[in-house]
Design a protein around this motif. Structure first.
Motif, PDB file in Angstrom:
ATOM      1  N   GLY A  45     -16.928   7.779  21.139  1.00 50.46           N
ATOM      2  CA  GLY A  45     -17.957   8.067  20.149  1.00 50.46           C
ATOM      3  C   GLY A  45     -17.953   6.989  19.075  1.00 50.46           C
ATOM      4  O   GLY A  45     -17.124   6.074  19.110  1.00 50.46           O
ATOM      5  N   PRO A  46     -18.845   7.086  18.104  1.00 46.86           N
ATOM      6  CA  PRO A  46     -18.879   6.100  17.026  1.00 46.86           C
ATOM      7  C   PRO A  46     -17.530   6.043  16.303  1.00 46.86           C
ATOM      8  O   PRO A  46     -16.941   7.086  15.996  1.00 46.86           O
ATOM      9  CB  PRO A  46     -19.976   6.609  16.090  1.00 46.86           C
ATOM     10  N   VAL A  47     -17.041   4.848  16.049  1.00 43.99           N
ATOM     11  CA  VAL A  47     -15.774   4.675  15.339  1.00 43.99           C
ATOM     12  C   VAL A  47     -15.903   5.257  13.943  1.00 43.99           C
ATOM     13  O   VAL A  47     -16.911   5.073  13.275  1.00 43.99           O
ATOM     14  CB  VAL A  47     -15.389   3.179  15.282  1.00 43.99           C
ATOM     15  N   GLY A  48     -14.894   5.983  13.510  1.00 41.76           N
ATOM     16  CA  GLY A  48     -14.895   6.584  12.182  1.00 41.76           C
ATOM     17  C   GLY A  48     -15.459   7.992  12.164  1.00 41.76           C
ATOM     18  O   GLY A  48     -15.435   8.647  11.134  1.00 41.76           O
ATOM     19  N   GLN A  49     -15.948   8.476  13.286  1.00 40.04           N
ATOM     20  CA  GLN A  49     -16.486   9.833  13.374  1.00 40.04           C
ATOM     21  C   GLN A  49     -15.794  10.575  14.503  1.00 40.04           C
ATOM     22  O   GLN A  49     -15.580  10.015  15.574  1.00 40.04           O
ATOM     23  CB  GLN A  49     -17.986   9.808  13.652  1.00 40.04           C
ATOM     24  N   SER A  50     -15.443  11.814  14.267  1.00 37.13           N
ATOM     25  CA  SER A  50     -14.845  12.631  15.314  1.00 37.13           C
ATOM     26  C   SER A  50     -15.957  13.349  16.062  1.00 37.13           C
ATOM     27  O   SER A  50     -16.805  13.998  15.452  1.00 37.13           O
ATOM     28  CB  SER A  50     -13.881  13.655  14.710  1.00 37.13           C
ATOM     29  N   LEU A  51     -15.969  13.216  17.384  1.00 40.19           N
ATOM     30  CA  LEU A  51     -16.952  13.939  18.197  1.00 40.19           C
ATOM     31  C   LEU A  51     -16.628  15.422  18.180  1.00 40.19           C
ATOM     32  O   LEU A  51     -15.455  15.808  18.244  1.00 40.19           O
ATOM     33  CB  LEU A  51     -16.924  13.438  19.641  1.00 40.19           C
ATOM     34  N   THR A  52     -17.638  16.270  18.126  1.00 36.25           N
ATOM     35  CA  THR A  52     -17.391  17.715  18.125  1.00 36.25           C
ATOM     36  C   THR A  52     -16.919  18.199  19.485  1.00 36.25           C
ATOM     37  O   THR A  52     -16.171  19.151  19.588  1.00 36.25           O
ATOM     38  CB  THR A  52     -18.655  18.498  17.711  1.00 36.25           C
ATOM     39  N   VAL A  85     -12.745  -0.109  22.585  1.00 38.11           N
ATOM     40  CA  VAL A  85     -13.822   0.826  22.255  1.00 38.11           C
ATOM     41  C   VAL A  85     -15.109   0.036  22.054  1.00 38.11           C
ATOM     42  O   VAL A  85     -15.153  -0.894  21.248  1.00 38.11           O
ATOM     43  CB  VAL A  85     -13.484   1.610  20.964  1.00 38.11           C
ATOM     44  N   ARG A  86     -16.143   0.413  22.802  1.00 34.89           N
ATOM     45  CA  ARG A  86     -17.454  -0.212  22.595  1.00 34.89           C
ATOM     46  C   ARG A  86     -17.987   0.261  21.250  1.00 34.89           C
ATOM     47  O   ARG A  86     -17.925   1.456  20.933  1.00 34.89           O
ATOM     48  CB  ARG A  86     -18.397   0.200  23.706  1.00 34.89           C
ATOM     49  N   ILE A  87     -18.510  -0.678  20.474  1.00 28.93           N
ATOM     50  CA  ILE A  87     -18.941  -0.365  19.113  1.00 28.93           C
ATOM     51  C   ILE A  87     -20.271  -1.060  18.837  1.00 28.93           C
ATOM     52  O   ILE A  87     -20.539  -2.140  19.363  1.00 28.93           O
ATOM     53  CB  ILE A  87     -17.838  -0.798  18.105  1.00 28.93           C
ATOM     54  N   ASP A  88     -21.102  -0.427  18.030  1.00 28.22           N
ATOM     55  CA  ASP A  88     -22.352  -1.046  17.595  1.00 28.22           C
ATOM     56  C   ASP A  88     -21.987  -2.251  16.731  1.00 28.22           C
ATOM     57  O   ASP A  88     -21.187  -2.130  15.805  1.00 28.22           O
ATOM     58  CB  ASP A  88     -23.150  -0.025  16.779  1.00 28.22           C
ATOM     59  N   PRO A  89     -22.538  -3.430  17.018  1.00 26.91           N
ATOM     60  CA  PRO A  89     -22.184  -4.627  16.243  1.00 26.91           C
ATOM     61  C   PRO A  89     -22.367  -4.459  14.735  1.00 26.91           C
ATOM     62  O   PRO A  89     -21.640  -5.067  13.962  1.00 26.91           O
ATOM     63  CB  PRO A  89     -23.120  -5.703  16.798  1.00 26.91           C
ATOM     64  N   GLU A  90     -23.306  -3.617  14.325  1.00 21.84           N
ATOM     65  CA  GLU A  90     -23.519  -3.391  12.890  1.00 21.84           C
ATOM     66  C   GLU A  90     -22.343  -2.668  12.251  1.00 21.84           C
ATOM     67  O   GLU A  90     -22.146  -2.744  11.038  1.00 21.84           O
ATOM     68  CB  GLU A  90     -24.819  -2.627  12.666  1.00 21.84           C
TER      69      GLU A  90
END
Length: 121
Positions: A45-52, A85-90
């Protein structure tokens, strides 16, 4: 090692577990069996966020990151290994090397392999 619906990792002091309650085992392992967990970078999931609905969430320090065209990959220290971990470049500007961030892996995307044969379970 497998324990019911969870598999526990114990690598170089990093301990965590993955929820396998919805994993479609071809042949379920016995409790205590050693397995290999396969994780694809694009299933985090997005780095810095926990997936529910995460199979696992870890608090890991960023080792380094790299931009690869329209994608980016962040490499987190997980014991003696790196977790890609794949991450959005932004998002690369929001996390610095050494910073600890939650990293969640999507439930239903974990792959489990038999240690002895190397075959997917």
């Amino acid at each position: 090692r497998v324990d019911g619906d969870r598999v526990w990792t114990e690598d170089a002091g990093t301990v965590g577990s993955f929820d396998l309650s919805d994993y479609a085992f071809a042949e379920p392992p016995e409790d205590g069996a050693k397995v290999i967990i396969g994780l694809r970078p694009e299933h985090f999931g997005p780095v810095g966020q926990s997936l529910t609905n995460a199979a696992a969430t870890f608090e890991l320090p960023l080792q380094y990151s790299e931009r690869t065209g329209s994608d980016a990959t962040a490499y987190f220290s997980a014991g003696a290994k790196l977790m890609a971990v794949r991450i959005d470049p932004e998002e690369l500007s929001r996390i610095e090397p050494g910073q600890v961030a939650p990293v969640s892996f999507a439930k239903g995307k974990v792959n489990v392999f038999d240690v002895r044969s190397g075959r997917r379970m």
